[in-house]
Design a protein around this motif. Structure first.
Motif, short mmCIF file in Angstrom:
data_model
loop_
_atom_site.label_atom_id
_atom_site.label_comp_id
_atom_site.label_asym_id
_atom_site.label_seq_id
_atom_site.Cartn_x
_atom_site.Cartn_y
_atom_site.Cartn_z
N ALA A 267 0.83 -1.20 0.00
CA ALA A 267 0.00 0.00 0.00
C ALA A 267 0.87 1.26 0.00
N ALA A 268 1.77 1.36 0.97
CA ALA A 268 2.60 2.56 1.09
C ALA A 268 3.67 2.63 0.00
N GLY A 269 4.12 1.47 -0.48
CA GLY A 269 5.18 1.44 -1.48
C GLY A 269 4.69 1.10 -2.87
N ARG A 270 3.49 1.57 -3.21
CA ARG A 270 2.89 1.18 -4.48
C ARG A 270 3.72 1.61 -5.69
N ASP A 271 4.30 2.78 -5.66
CA ASP A 271 5.12 3.23 -6.79
C ASP A 271 6.30 2.30 -6.99
N THR A 272 6.91 1.88 -5.90
CA THR A 272 8.04 0.95 -6.01
C THR A 272 7.59 -0.37 -6.62
N PHE A 273 6.44 -0.88 -6.18
CA PHE A 273 5.94 -2.12 -6.75
C PHE A 273 5.65 -1.97 -8.24
N GLU A 274 5.05 -0.86 -8.63
CA GLU A 274 4.75 -0.67 -10.06
C GLU A 274 6.03 -0.58 -10.88
N ASP A 275 7.08 -0.01 -10.32
CA ASP A 275 8.37 0.00 -11.02
C ASP A 275 8.89 -1.42 -11.21
N LEU A 276 8.75 -2.25 -10.19
CA LEU A 276 9.17 -3.64 -10.30
C LEU A 276 8.34 -4.36 -11.35
N LEU A 277 7.03 -4.17 -11.30
CA LEU A 277 6.14 -4.85 -12.25
C LEU A 277 6.43 -4.43 -13.68
N SER A 278 6.75 -3.16 -13.89
CA SER A 278 6.95 -2.66 -15.24
C SER A 278 8.12 -3.32 -15.96
N ALA A 279 9.03 -3.92 -15.19
CA ALA A 279 10.20 -4.56 -15.79
C ALA A 279 10.22 -6.07 -15.55
N ALA A 280 9.16 -6.60 -14.96
CA ALA A 280 9.11 -8.03 -14.66
C ALA A 280 8.68 -8.84 -15.88
N ASP A 281 9.17 -10.06 -15.98
CA ASP A 281 8.74 -11.00 -17.00
C ASP A 281 7.77 -12.03 -16.46
N VAL A 282 7.91 -12.34 -15.17
CA VAL A 282 7.10 -13.37 -14.51
C VAL A 282 6.73 -12.86 -13.12
N VAL A 283 5.48 -13.07 -12.73
CA VAL A 283 5.05 -12.84 -11.35
C VAL A 283 4.53 -14.15 -10.81
N VAL A 284 5.09 -14.60 -9.70
CA VAL A 284 4.67 -15.84 -9.07
C VAL A 284 4.06 -15.51 -7.72
N SER A 285 2.82 -15.97 -7.51
CA SER A 285 2.10 -15.68 -6.28
C SER A 285 1.76 -16.97 -5.55
N GLY A 286 1.98 -16.98 -4.24
CA GLY A 286 1.67 -18.15 -3.43
C GLY A 286 0.69 -17.85 -2.32
N LEU A 297 -3.77 -6.77 -7.93
CA LEU A 297 -2.79 -7.75 -8.38
C LEU A 297 -3.45 -9.03 -8.89
N SER A 298 -4.69 -8.96 -9.32
CA SER A 298 -5.29 -10.12 -9.98
C SER A 298 -4.56 -10.32 -11.31
N PRO A 299 -4.59 -11.54 -11.85
CA PRO A 299 -3.85 -11.78 -13.11
C PRO A 299 -4.21 -10.82 -14.23
N ASP A 453 17.75 -7.11 0.94
CA ASP A 453 18.07 -6.53 -0.36
C ASP A 453 17.12 -5.38 -0.70
N PRO A 454 17.56 -4.45 -1.53
CA PRO A 454 16.65 -3.36 -1.93
C PRO A 454 15.57 -3.88 -2.88
N ALA A 455 14.43 -3.23 -2.87
CA ALA A 455 13.31 -3.63 -3.72
C ALA A 455 13.49 -3.01 -5.11
N ARG A 456 14.49 -3.50 -5.81
CA ARG A 456 14.72 -3.04 -7.19
C ARG A 456 15.46 -4.14 -7.95
N TRP A 457 15.34 -4.05 -9.27
CA TRP A 457 16.01 -5.04 -10.12
C TRP A 457 17.49 -4.70 -10.24
N ARG A 458 18.26 -5.70 -10.53
CA ARG A 458 19.69 -5.48 -10.72
C ARG A 458 19.93 -4.78 -12.05
#
Length: 458
Positions: A267-286, A297-299, A453-458
């Motif tokens: 909730a508070a870090g939504r912008d960070t999550f959207e940055d991660l999603l924008s460059a992700a190839d796969v999202v795995v949810s458990g 975050l529905s499919p 680790d930081p919440a960002r891609w390498r």
């Protein structure tokens, strides 16, 4: 090979690829009344074939590399959390309140390894948070198994009444589970074909998931096994957890190989999550079905914002039926589906020789992701794959034949264990079970501390 053919078909594999797979059978592996060895071999075999197929696609190979499935390696991997040692210390696997309890008319199985699950269990039993196990036993003994199940689940905790196979088959959730395929696969849109960077066929090791980014939103145990496998195969796997839900340290060490671990308030870090999603190839949810939907975050919402994504989901009971929104773990699914009755001595519940529903489903989930990536490279389209422990249990109890009398004696796990230095200490751990010619034989990095680790891609 029948069970491997079934698993490979379930992830959409070409039957001709099975000619590239060989098995090393070992007697005495994963002994059980149910065909656990065959299930474990099939799940790892399907994952190995999917990895080799994607490697061949990316490296321009004329033939899929040979895949080898050794029962010894599979058994060690399916016991990975038990084999783990941290500076020589054995892992803590279950808390005192995670067990079978006698009730007024039978048995109930609870799961309370996490502090919040323990608190909910004790709240349901009207006990203080520091209550000993003896107090819980007395409260549960006064209830029927179904009363205990409903009371604990109603409080947000985890409990299931022990059921026989016949009782489970008569349950509405069992009927819903049986109607679904082992692996649910769906194309969600018409996104362009995925362009995969070519791999050097002479490179060592050959990493079919190299360059791919996997956003790991999983917990215990099937999802982390899947993402640990994708990390082995070269993916940049970033596990993201809520800061108020820390992972159990030993569990994190076992499933954290090859990954990075970050914490993020969605909730508070939504912008960070959207940055991660924008460059992700796969999202795995458990998480349990629907738990993340309130965060958008529905499919379908994910692929609307990131076309071409592969979304992979795993749950205990499936995303359907009266138990579709219930929490669950391998041990609970074993109790509910009749497996614990089948494996137990007369009059008492038992268990499989490993958390085979978790591990098997995890390898199938990784296989389904790899196959979705391969399909995308030809056909395009965002993809959704779904698996459920209860559906894997249905396969184990009704869809696999008896074990053939084959193989050399199992010498024990030592040949498939190794040691690694890590920020957590010296680790003894199981080697990877997925193996193909030219592929990786170990993870590129050991696990680090949870959330470090930081919440960002390498």
């Amino acid at each position: 090979m029948t069970e491997i053919m079934y698993a490979w078909s379930a992830v959409g594999g070409d039957p001709a690829r099975l000619a590239r797979l060989t098995t090393v059978a070992r007697e005495g592996v994963l002994p059980a009344r149910l065909p656990v060895r065959q299930l474990a071999r099939a799940c790892v075999g399907a994952c190995g074939l999917a990895a080799a197929e994607l490697a061949a696609r990316r490296a321009g190979l004329g033939e899929v590399p040979g895949v080898r499935v050794d029962d010894g390696a599979v058994a060690a991997a399916f016991h990975s959390e038990r084999h783990l040692r941290v500076d020589g210390r054995a892992p803590v696997l279950f808390s005192p309140l995670s067990r079978f309890w006698r009730t007024a008319d039978g048995w109930v199985r609870t799961h309370a390894n996490y502090p919040h699950h323990r608190a909910r269990l004790l709240t349901a039993l009207d006990l203080p948070r520091d209550a000993p196990a003896e107090k819980a036993a007395a409260r549960l003994a006064a209830l029927s198994a179904l009363e205990a199940e409903e009371a604990v689940c109603g409080a947000g905790g985890l409990a299931v009444a022990l059921r026989t196979p016949a009782q489970w088959q008569a349950h509405e959730q069992a009927a819903e589970v049986a109607l679904r395929p082992l692996v649910e696969r769906e194309q969600l849109d018409a996104a362009p074909a995925r362009v995969l960077a070519p791999l050097d066929p002479a490179g060592a090791p050959l990493l079919p998931a190299a360059g791919l980014r996997v956003l790991d939103l999983t917990r215990v145990l099937a999802g982390p096994v899947a993402t640990r496998t994708l990390a082995l195969l070269g993916a940049d796997v970033l596990r993201v957890d809520a800061p108020w839900l820390p992972e159990l340290p030993d569990q994190h060490a076992d499933t954290g190989f090859g990954k990075r671990s970050a914490v993020l308030d969605l909730a508070a870090g939504r912008d960070t999550f959207e940055d991660l999603l924008s460059a992700a190839d796969v999202v795995v949810s458990g998480y349990r079905p629907g738990a993340l939907d309130r965060f958008g975050l529905s499919p379908r919402e994910l692929v609307a914002r990131r076309p071409g994504l592969v979304v992979a989901q795993v749950s205990a009971w499936g995303a359907y039926g009266p138990w579709g929104g219930r929490r669950g773990f391998d041990s609970l699914v074993q109790a509910a589906t009749g497996i614990a009755v089948t494996e137990g001595p007369a009059g008492e519940p038992g268990a499989l020789p490993a958390q085979a529903l978790d591990h098997g489903t995890g390898y199938l989930l990784a296989a389904a992701v790899l196959r979705a990536l391969t399909e995308q490279s030809y056909e395009g389209g965002s993809r959704l794959v779904r698996l459920a422990l209860a559906r894997t249990a249905h396969w184990l109890t009704s869809g696999i034949g008896p074990a053939p009398a084959e193989g050399t004696p199992y010498p024990g796990p030592e040949a498939w264990l190794t040691g690694t230095d890590s920020p957590l200490g010296r680790l003894r751990h199981a080697r990877p079970a997925v193996s193909f010619t030219g592929g990786p034989t170990d993870w590129a990095r050991p696990p680090g501390p949870w959330g470090s680790d930081p919440a960002r891609w390498r």
